[in-house]
Design an enzyme around this catalytic site. Structure first.
Site, PDB file in Angstrom:
ATOM      1  N   CYS A 267     -45.658 -64.836 112.248  1.00 32.62           N
ATOM      2  CA  CYS A 267     -44.261 -64.477 112.725  1.00 32.62           C
ATOM      3  C   CYS A 267     -43.801 -64.800 114.184  1.00 32.62           C
ATOM      4  O   CYS A 267     -44.828 -64.069 114.877  1.00 32.62           O
ATOM      5  CB  CYS A 267     -43.625 -63.415 112.236  1.00 32.62           C
ATOM      6  SG  CYS A 267     -42.026 -63.019 112.686  1.00 32.62           S
ATOM      7  N   PRO A 268     -42.979 -65.581 114.446  1.00 32.92           N
ATOM      8  CA  PRO A 268     -42.203 -66.213 114.030  1.00 32.92           C
ATOM      9  C   PRO A 268     -42.429 -67.970 113.747  1.00 32.92           C
ATOM     10  O   PRO A 268     -41.507 -68.708 113.551  1.00 32.92           O
ATOM     11  CB  PRO A 268     -40.729 -66.209 114.829  1.00 32.92           C
ATOM     12  CG  PRO A 268     -41.354 -66.347 116.043  1.00 32.92           C
ATOM     13  CD  PRO A 268     -42.722 -65.567 116.028  1.00 32.92           C
TER      14      PRO A 268
END
Lengths: 386, 79
Positions: free
Chosen positions: B17-18
């Site tokens: 993430c991200p």
């Protein structure tokens, strides 16, 4: 023949790894059994966390810059020139004037802003990602007497993931102290569905921003900026107007790793997340902001990584198996206003649990800014924390 | 999900993430209206973040297929 350690890049990671190794290998350096060389085009070393604090007058240029030679241990050779090609297969690094062979390579070439990724970005406003731009922003903040100040992240990843949050909090403090806060609308614009990458930290940041009346716009991926209309447009079809825009530019890796065919499509060096070897090469390492590791692009990550790499190179030179692994450790301060800060400490397996912000932590951050020159950059704590 | 449709696959496995969301956004930007983009993600946050982004951006979230160790997440570019 001496064993040759070559470090490409004289920023935080490169300087620490060279100094850390120089302390450990002092006797072998004196005897000529080992050589450590750092190559970097700049004669100056910049403490980049100062960029965030210069706009608010909390740090100054003379606290942020030192000659690189003055930081490196005496026995470390420094070549002030650009590396133009890294040939991993043949263990050599080229510059315009020379070819440097190595037994151990550390690539610490960092990340740099890439304004070209967003049309209008460079002319649109201000940022705190270079020394000159930090001073331009200081001047702009000093002139700003009211209106909408938008701070937006225009691309991920970027250096120091907490910096845009800290900037918003510092703006809130700065204009409160000037008695202008009710005339300044502060807006924080971010590409993700939460105001920070790590969910539990994001929840706390969102709560603090609400308390300080900092408007938060999420899932806003900057597509372009129109400096004449003073508008930021998103891929999602939204438009934010501003009177003063402070934009975190997208970042990319160094040209030399791209030209050498080492980088991935984002410009980052494919790096083993534990050994820190450049993938496929056990005699080459990558540390700091230039890697593709799933950790913050931050000086503390480079510091911890440098200690792992220095330890493993020392082990290999001295006939021990290099077994130390990087666990993803990062330590970041978050300045939550002028006079208060908290701290994040985390690794690959353990998300951060930030304690409440205090003045003591803020004070420690300011002290650390000075300790960087005499302790951290000098590699005085070899292996600390790893 | 209709497995017969032609899709552009973005393998973001191993990215955290991200990363997968950013890879999807980049791919959508470079695609034409009507194209389907399938992101492969080993980050469990993707199945939460990607539908939110697709809805906000006006694209169609087509669903998630769970594979061994990763998810296949499909989005259709609508505008």
């Amino acid at each position: 023949m001496p064993k040759k350690v070559l470090v490409v890049g004289g920023g935080t990671g490169g300087t620490i790894v060279a100094n850390n190794l120089a302390h450990r290998l002092h006797d072998q350096l004196v005897k000529g059994e080992v050589e450590i060389t750092v190559i970097d085009p700049s004669s100056l070393h910049i403490y980049q966390p100062a960029y965030l604090l210069i706009p608010f007058g909390i740090m100054h240029r003379n606290e942020a810059v030192r000659p690189e030679r003055s930081l490196l241990a005496e026995k470390v050779r420094f070549r002030q020139e650009s590396a133009t090609k890294i040939d991993l297969a043949n263990r050599a690094v080229y510059s315009d004037s020379t070819r440097l062979e190595y037994d151990y390579l550390v690539i610490a070439t960092g990340a740099k802003p890439d304004y070209s990724q967003v049309p209008g970005l460079e002319k649109a406003g201000y940022d705190f990602y270079t020394l000159d731009n930090a001073y331009k922003l200081r001047e702009a903040l000093g002139r700003f007497k009211g209106g909408k100040l938008v701070t937006a992240v225009a691309g991920i990843p970027f250096k120091c993931p907490t910096a845009p949050i800290e900037f918003a909090f510092l703006v809130d403090s700065y204009f409160t102290r000037l008695g202008l806060r009710d005339k300044v609308q502060v807006s924080y614009v971010y590409p993700l569905p939460r105001p920070f990458t790590i969910p539990n930290v994001a929840e706390e940041v969102q709560r603090m921003m609400e308390n300080r009346k900092i408007e938060v716009s999420l899932l806003f991926n900057v597509e372009s900026v129109d400096p004449e209309k003073k508008e930021i447009r998103s891929l999602e079809g939204e438009t934010v107007k501003y009177d003063l825009a402070v934009l975190t530019p997208p970042h990319t890796g160094a040209d030399v790793v791209k030209k050498s065919g080492i980088a991935d499509k984002g410009g980052w060096i494919p790096t083993d997340r534990y050994s820190l070897n450049v993938k496929g090469y056990d005699d080459a390492y990558a540390i700091g902001d230039g890697t593709d590791l799933p950790v913050s692009k931050a000086g503390s990550a480079a510091d911890f990584e440098a200690a792992v790499v220095a330890t493993n190179i020392w082990d290999d030179i001295n006939g021990f198996a290099p077994t130390l692994r990087y666990d993803g450790k990062v330590m970041c301060f978050i300045i939550t206003g002028i006079g208060e800060a908290t701290m994040l400490l985390f690794d690959y397996e353990h998300p951060p649990k930030p304690p409440p912000a205090t003045f003591a932590c803020y004070w420690y951050k300011l002290v650390y800014n000075r300790l960087y020159w005499t302790v951290t950059a000098k590699g005085m704590l070899p292996g600390f924390g790893v | 999900m209709n497995e017969q449709e032609k899709v552009k696959v973005i393998d973001a496995r191993g990215s955290f993430c991200p990363g997968p969301l950013m890879e999807l956004i980049r791919a959508v930007k470079e695609s034409s209206v009507g194209e389907i983009i399938e992101v492969w993600s080993s980050d469990t946050g993707s199945q939460r973040d990607i539908p939110k982004w697709a809805e906000k951006a006006g694209h169609e979230f087509l669903g998630v297929v769970h594979e061994q160790g990763y998810d296949r997440i499909r989005v259709k570019k609508k505008r």
